[in-house]
Design an enzyme around this catalytic site. Structure first.
Site, mmCIF file in Angstrom:
data_model
loop_
_atom_site.group_PDB
_atom_site.id
_atom_site.type_symbol
_atom_site.label_atom_id
_atom_site.label_comp_id
_atom_site.label_asym_id
_atom_site.label_seq_id
_atom_site.Cartn_x
_atom_site.Cartn_y
_atom_site.Cartn_z
ATOM 1 N N GLY A 47 -14.456 13.586 -12.786
ATOM 2 C CA GLY A 47 -13.939 14.902 -12.416
ATOM 3 C C GLY A 47 -12.522 14.795 -11.877
ATOM 4 C CG HIS A 145 -20.749 21.496 -9.844
ATOM 5 N ND1 HIS A 145 -19.897 22.247 -9.085
ATOM 6 C CD2 HIS A 145 -20.504 20.205 -9.537
ATOM 7 C CE1 HIS A 145 -19.152 21.445 -8.337
ATOM 8 N NE2 HIS A 145 -19.497 20.201 -8.605
ATOM 9 C CG HIS A 170 -17.066 17.119 -3.661
ATOM 10 N ND1 HIS A 170 -16.256 18.072 -4.236
ATOM 11 C CD2 HIS A 170 -16.928 17.282 -2.319
ATOM 12 C CE1 HIS A 170 -15.647 18.759 -3.283
ATOM 13 N NE2 HIS A 170 -16.039 18.297 -2.117
ATOM 14 C CG ASP A 171 -18.698 20.283 -5.142
ATOM 15 O OD1 ASP A 171 -18.085 20.965 -4.294
ATOM 16 O OD2 ASP A 171 -18.136 19.669 -6.061
HETATM 17 N N1 SAH Z 1 -12.033 16.109 -8.220
HETATM 18 C C1 SAH Z 1 -11.293 17.335 -8.473
HETATM 19 C C2 SAH Z 1 -12.161 18.479 -8.953
HETATM 20 C C3 SAH Z 1 -12.958 18.218 -10.192
HETATM 21 S S1 SAH Z 1 -13.505 19.717 -10.945
HETATM 22 C C4 SAH Z 1 -10.509 17.756 -7.236
HETATM 23 O O1 SAH Z 1 -10.504 17.057 -6.229
HETATM 24 O O2 SAH Z 1 -9.874 18.804 -7.249
HETATM 25 C C5 SAH Z 1 -14.618 19.120 -12.161
HETATM 26 C C6 SAH Z 1 -13.981 18.482 -13.374
HETATM 27 O O3 SAH Z 1 -15.025 17.855 -14.110
HETATM 28 C C7 SAH Z 1 -13.291 19.440 -14.366
HETATM 29 O O4 SAH Z 1 -11.946 19.081 -14.512
HETATM 30 C C8 SAH Z 1 -14.079 19.270 -15.679
HETATM 31 O O5 SAH Z 1 -13.256 19.258 -16.838
HETATM 32 C C9 SAH Z 1 -14.745 17.936 -15.481
HETATM 33 N N2 SAH Z 1 -16.004 17.757 -16.211
HETATM 34 C C10 SAH Z 1 -17.100 18.549 -16.157
HETATM 35 N N3 SAH Z 1 -18.078 18.052 -16.933
HETATM 36 C C11 SAH Z 1 -17.592 16.906 -17.486
HETATM 37 C C12 SAH Z 1 -18.119 15.933 -18.395
HETATM 38 N N4 SAH Z 1 -19.369 16.021 -18.851
HETATM 39 N N5 SAH Z 1 -17.328 14.910 -18.760
HETATM 40 C C13 SAH Z 1 -16.056 14.795 -18.303
HETATM 41 N N6 SAH Z 1 -15.506 15.682 -17.441
HETATM 42 C C14 SAH Z 1 -16.259 16.720 -17.041
HETATM 43 MG MG MG Z 2 -16.133 19.131 -6.243
#
Ligand code: SAH
Ligand code: MG
Length: 217
Positions: A47, A145, A170-171
């Site tokens: 992420g 999520h 996280h979350d």
């Molecule tokens: N760590 C970041 C927030 C991540 S948001 C911060 O600190 O701001 C979640 C991210 O996960 C998004 O960019 C989305 O594109 C990615 N994501 C969601 N599902 C995914 C998957 N199956 N494989 C790769 N990336 C994924």
């Molecule tokens: Mg998060």
């Protein structure tokens, strides 16, 4: 014990970066990354988004002499798509009309002078996990999520955490907050504890730090 706060300019860059992590959780992530860095193994994030949390892993990696890895397809999670609550129109590729957070991520890292510390893995997390066999000092799960994504991240990456390494989630919301934050990370947290492979080290906001203390993830 390693020094556990990021350089002031990195903290300022973190606060200025687009993303979804409050400062108190960021400081807890950084401290965990410094502790895990003592193992001398890479630190991996699922992420990336625009690199907000990646900055902290990268700064910890620099201090520890290891590499940070960050996984994202850069097309955004369900709740970040146009029309949804967590959408940022600035993340849409004007030519394609679909989300692309890779350019902003690269700007974030470049501005902070941390490009050399980070390897970006662009693709779907379960696909990359299937190709990955090297041990990791820390896995930070902050990707999709839904239960499908959260479980796939756990199943794909948690087995790569070295003995004594850290799993950071996280979350994690034991009580529902809204329809988007959901409770899949909470269920993964319970699953990790129930596996017997992890022992909780700390909790800060929605961030949970667990240490790998046994086999059988
Ligand atoms: N760590 C970041 C927030 C991540 S948001 C911060 O600190 O701001 C979640 C991210 O996960 C998004 O960019 C989305 O594109 C990615 N994501 C969601 N599902 C995914 C998957 N199956 N494989 C790769 N990336 C994924
Ligand atoms: Mg998060």
């Amino acid at each position: 014990m390693a020094a556990s706060t990021p350089a002031p300019e990195i903290l300022a860059a973190f606060e200025a970066a687009k993303g979804f992590m409050p400062v108190d959780e960021g400081l807890a992530l950084y401290a965990a990354a410094r502790t895990a860095g003592l193992l001398g193994l890479p630190l991996l994030e699922i992420g990336t988004y625009c690199g907000r949390s990646t900055l902290l892993l990268a700064d910890a990696a620099r201090a520890s002499g290891v590499t940070a890895l960050t996984v994202d397809h850069h097309r955004g999670s369900e709740e970040q798509q146009p029309g949804w609550d967590y959408h940022d129109p600035g993340t849409v590729d004007p030519e394609l009309g679909v989300m692309d957070t890779l350019p902003e991520f690269r700007r974030t890292l470049h501005r902070a002078g941390l490009e050399d510390r980070v390897v970006a893995l662009v693709g779907r997390s379960p696909v990359i996990a299937r190709l990955w066999t090297a041990p990791l000092g820390l896995v930070f799960v902050d990707g999709g999520h839904t239960d499908e994504h959260a479980n796939a991240d756990y199943e794909g990456w948690a087995p790569r955490i070295a003995d004594g390494g850290l799993l950071v989630l996280h979350d994690v919301f034991p009580d529902p907050v809204d329809e988007f934050t959901g409770q899949a990370p909470h269920r993964v947290h319970l699953r990790a504890l129930a596996s017997g492979a992890f022992t909780q080290v700390s909790a800060t906001g929605s961030l949970r730090v667990l240490r790998r203390t046994g086999p059988g993830v």
